[in-house]
Scaffold this motif. Structure first.
Motif, PDB file in Angstrom:
ATOM      1  N   ALA A  62       0.849  -1.199   0.000  1.00 48.56           N
ATOM      2  CA  ALA A  62       0.000   0.000   0.000  1.00 48.56           C
ATOM      3  C   ALA A  62       0.879   1.240   0.000  1.00 48.56           C
ATOM      4  N   PRO A  63       1.044   1.875  -1.137  1.00 50.61           N
ATOM      5  CA  PRO A  63       1.845   3.106  -1.177  1.00 50.61           C
ATOM      6  C   PRO A  63       1.041   4.337  -0.763  1.00 50.61           C
ATOM      7  N   ASP A  64       1.752   5.349  -0.289  1.00 54.03           N
ATOM      8  CA  ASP A  64       1.203   6.696  -0.310  1.00 54.03           C
ATOM      9  C   ASP A  64       1.338   7.163  -1.751  1.00 54.03           C
ATOM     10  N   LEU A  65       0.243   7.496  -2.395  1.00 58.12           N
ATOM     11  CA  LEU A  65       0.297   7.888  -3.790  1.00 58.12           C
ATOM     12  C   LEU A  65       0.959   9.256  -3.957  1.00 58.12           C
ATOM     13  N   ARG A  66       1.365   9.529  -5.165  1.00 58.02           N
ATOM     14  CA  ARG A  66       2.022  10.804  -5.504  1.00 58.02           C
ATOM     15  C   ARG A  66       1.276  11.974  -4.861  1.00 58.02           C
TER      16      ARG A  66
END
Length: 327
Positions: A62-66
């Protein structure tokens, strides 16, 4: 959340630094699940699903999106198109050595998931999308009578509708200043985006500054979101909305394309996105299935609001697991 172990790292992808949270096995997993959060959220919105699926042998990413959290927020509005987002995700999969993933999205993350499935379907085994349905007339310029999304929203809901108000750089930032993050996050997570409305007027005052949190959200949860947005502000997140029209232009070559990925769609009955004009007729009347031929199931959870993966965490986790276990 007892027993949840989250691993954090930062990777370089597509010209930015991306913060990524992971859970579950690092190797020999049943498969990898990529979670895409929405507005105004973070990787943290998927904590329950990561716990659930990680415990069942899936590698959860789960990334922190741009523009969010620990990930780079480019200053240029033009750096937040759907092409940038999809590019970030493809680069992330390449960096992690993943040929294909199960994909799960919510809100803006759901929109990005649809675009990823359109542009690079070979990277997605199956899609479990929440909140935002595939909406060709909002996502893709597809004919001479096409109306740009912001013009459509302005006609349908007026210039004070939040998507319209977000358009001019600097204007929304005055309202969404980092110093107001505590009040804003409390309003948005607890009171907005559900039951078919966004609290346009209420975002300008001090309603709900100390109102009790719903049972699905703890003070520690709220503090996690608030602390992050106090540091970063909201500009990166708002810039997604400023590219609505640009995304449609960029996606025009896919005007007639269909989403050729096995898909399950989950939405709350009170979600603002399930109460757009004409959307229920589209979802249940055959248009959705026509655009997404491999649509396996539509799940409407009565009484649930917008932040469904947190509000109805166990139900959503079960629905995702029951779907991806088929593959």
């Amino acid at each position: 959340m007892e027993g949840l172990v989250i691993r954090h790292r930062t990777v370089e992808v597509n010209g930015i630094s991306m913060h990524v949270a992971e859970a579950g096995p690092e190797v020999d997993a049943k498969g990898a699940v990529l979670f895409l959060h929405g507005f105004p959220e973070l990787w943290y919105s998927w904590r329950h699903q990561m716990d659930h699926l990680g415990a069942r042998g899936y590698r959860c990413i789960a990334p922190d999106l741009r523009g969010y959290g620990g990930t780079t927020a480019p200053p240029d509005v033009a750096s937040y198109t759907a092409f940038h987002m999809v590019g970030d995700l493809v680069a992330l999969l390449d960096t992690l050595g993943l040929a294909k993933v199960f994909l799960v999205g919510h809100d803006w993350g759901a929109l990005i998931a649809w675009y990823l499935c359109l542009f690079r379907p070979e990277r997605v085994t199956a899609l479990a999308n929440t909140s935002v349905a595939f909406m060709r007339n909002i996502m893709i310029r597809n004919g001479p009578d096409f109306v740009n999304p912001i013009e459509y929203f302005n006609r349908a809901y007026g210039p004070n509708y939040y998507k319209c108000r977000f358009q001019e750089p600097g204007v929304a930032e005055k309202q969404f200043a980092p110093a107001h993050a505590k009040r804003l996050m409390r309003q948005m997570l607890c009171h907005c985006f559900s039951h078919g409305v966004f609290c346009d007027e209420e975002m300008d005052d001090h309603n709900y500054p100390t109102s009790p949190l719903p049972p699905w959200l703890t003070e520690a949860d709220m503090d996690y979101f608030v602390t992050s947005f106090e540091k970063t502000g909201f500009t990166g997140a708002i810039n997604y909305y400023r590219n609505f029209d640009k995304n449609c232009e960029l996606a025009a070559p896919w005007a007639d394309a269909k989403v050729q990925v096995p898909t399950k769609y989950i939405v709350g009955g009170g979600d603002i996105t399930y109460n757009f004009e004409g959307i229920q007729e589209y979802i249940h009347g055959g248009g959705f299935k026509e655009d997404v031929p491999l649509l396996d199931e539509v799940v409407v959870i009565p009484g649930a609001g917008h932040f469904i993966q947190q509000e109805r965490a166990q139900e959503v986790s079960n629905h995702i697991y029951d779907f991806i276990i088929k593959f």
